[in-house]
Design a protein around this motif. Structure first.
Motif, mmCIF file in Angstrom:
data_model
loop_
_atom_site.group_PDB
_atom_site.id
_atom_site.type_symbol
_atom_site.label_atom_id
_atom_site.label_comp_id
_atom_site.label_asym_id
_atom_site.label_seq_id
_atom_site.Cartn_x
_atom_site.Cartn_y
_atom_site.Cartn_z
ATOM 1 N N MET A 234 0.725 -1.116 0.030
ATOM 2 C CA MET A 234 0.205 -0.121 -0.035
ATOM 3 C C MET A 234 1.101 1.125 -0.124
ATOM 4 O O MET A 234 1.878 1.476 0.822
ATOM 5 N N SER B 263 -5.541 -3.292 5.919
ATOM 6 C CA SER B 263 -4.982 -4.633 5.509
ATOM 7 C C SER B 263 -6.200 -5.225 4.526
ATOM 8 O O SER B 263 -6.042 -5.801 3.586
ATOM 9 N N GLU C 151 -6.300 -3.466 1.142
ATOM 10 C CA GLU C 151 -5.206 -4.159 0.320
ATOM 11 C C GLU C 151 -5.601 -5.568 -0.393
ATOM 12 O O GLU C 151 -5.457 -5.792 -1.514
ATOM 13 N N GLU C 152 -6.409 -6.357 0.515
ATOM 14 C CA GLU C 152 -7.211 -7.420 -0.112
ATOM 15 C C GLU C 152 -8.193 -6.983 -1.016
ATOM 16 O O GLU C 152 -8.412 -7.820 -1.841
ATOM 17 N N THR D 247 -4.552 -0.026 -3.859
ATOM 18 C CA THR D 247 -3.145 0.347 -3.985
ATOM 19 C C THR D 247 -2.444 1.394 -3.414
ATOM 20 O O THR D 247 -1.384 1.459 -3.132
#
Length: 280
Positions: free
Chosen positions: A1, A244, A247-248, A252
Motif C-alpha cells: 500500500m 490490510s 489491500e485485500e 493500492t
C-alpha cells in the motif's frame, strides 16, 4: 500500500516545507487540486457532498498544477506528484500535452496524471468549452496525448480535434501513468481502459460496493489481467486492520485527508500524526 498526502486547499507558501517533510516521513507522493477559476455563483450541484455545495470558497487557492508541481519537485528527490483531479476537458489537448510533457521531463518523470471530466458547468462556460461533450472530448484528448507524448511525428483526425502531421518536444521517455476519477458508469469505463481509478473519501463500509463497480467495469473492458491502481481515502482515517482489508480488496494507494490549520507548523503536526497512525 502506498500512502499519499492530499494538499487540497493548502496555501502555496506552506507547500515547500510540507513536501520536504512528506518525503522525509515516507509518503510516496502528494496530490494537487485543480480548478482554473471559482465562479462566485455556482448553481451546478457538487456531486461529492450531501447538500450539493462545494467545499471550496472564493478564497481557496488553486495554483496551476504543472507550475506548482514543477516548483515543488525542486524541493524533493523521490516524492511523486499527481493532480487529483485535473479537469482535462477544460483545456485543449495540445496545450495539455505541452504542459504535461514538459513537467514530466523537468521533474524527472515523477508525475502520475490523475484526470476527471469535471462537474462545474459554470467553469466550462468561462473557458468556452462545451460542458455537454466533455466526456467524448476527454476520450479523444487521451488518444491525442498518447500520440503527442511520444515526441514522434503524429497526426489525429477525430470528431472534435484535427491535427496535421506534427511533433511535440520535449517528450518524456515513457507515457505517465493515467488514472481517472469519477463514479459514473462512463467514468468507470474510462478508468478501466487506463492505468487506474481515483476515488474520493468514503466511509469504510461503502468501499466494497464501490470497488465492485470498478471491478465490473474492468471485467467488461477485458482488463482484469492488467496492473491497475485503485486510489481512495477513508473518512476519519483507517485502522491498521482496515488497511490490510483494503489491500485485500485491491486498493493500492490511500490518500490521507487535506491538512487543516492556519500555519505550516500545524499542518506539519497533522501530517506526522496521520502518517504515524498508518504506520509510516
Amino acid at each position: 500500500m502506498q500512502f499519499w498526502q492530499s494538499f487540497a486547499r493548502t496555501p502555496m507558501e506552506h507547500m515547500p516545507d510540507l513536501v520536504q517533510a512528506a518525503e522525509d516521513i515516507g509518503f510516496t507522493g502528494v496530490t494537487i487540486s485543480d480548478h482554473l477559476v471559482r465562479p462566485v455563483e455556482i448553481n451546478t450541484p457538487y456531486p461529492y457532498s450531501a447538500d450539493g455545495k462545494p467545499v471550496s470558497t472564493t478564497h481557496t487557492p488553486f495554483a496551476e498544477p504543472w507550475v506548482l508541481i514543477t516548483h515543488l519537485a525542486g524541493f524533493t528527490k523521490t516524492l511523486r506528484f499527481m493532480p487529483s483531479v485535473y479537469v482535462l476537458p477544460l483545456r485543449d489537448p495540445v496545450s495539455v500535452a505541452k504542459s504535461l510533457g514538459s513537467a514530466c521531463v523537468l521533474t524527472g518523470e515523477r508525475i502520475d496524471f490523475g484526470i476527471g471530466v469535471g462537474w462545474m458547468r459554470e467553469e466550462f462556460a468561462v473557458t468556452g468549452q462545451d460542458f455537454t461533450t466533455r466526456g467524448k472530448r476527454t476520450d479523444e484528448m487521451l488518444e491525442i496525448l498518447a500520440k503527442l507524448l511520444t515526441g514522434e511525428v503524429v497526426e489525429y483526425h477525430g470528431e472534435f480535434y484535427d491535427l496535421p502531421p506534427l511533433t511535440m518536444t520535449p517528450a518524456p521517455s515513457k507515457m505517465p501513468m493515467i488514472l481517472c476519477g469519477g463514479e459514473s458508469k462512463a467514468a468507470l469505463r474510462r478508468a478501466a481502459r487506463l492505468d487506474g481509478w481515483l476515488g474520493v473519501a468514503y466511509d469504510f463500509g461503502e468501499i466494497p460496493g464501490v470497488l465492485a463497480g470498478v471491478r465490473a467495469a474492468r471485467e467488461d473492458a477485458g482488463t482484469l489481467d492488467r496492473p491497475f491502481e485503485i486510489v481512495l481515502a477513508v473518512k476519519g482515517g483507517a485502522t491498521p486492520g482496515q488497511i490490510s482489508e483494503l489491500e485485500e480488496m485491491g486498493v493500492t494507494r490511500m490518500v490521507l485527508p487535506p491538512l487543516m490549520g492556519d500555519t505550516a507548523a500545524e499542518k506539519m503536526r497533522q501530517m506526522r500524526e496521520s502518517a504515524r497512525r498508518v504506520g509510516l
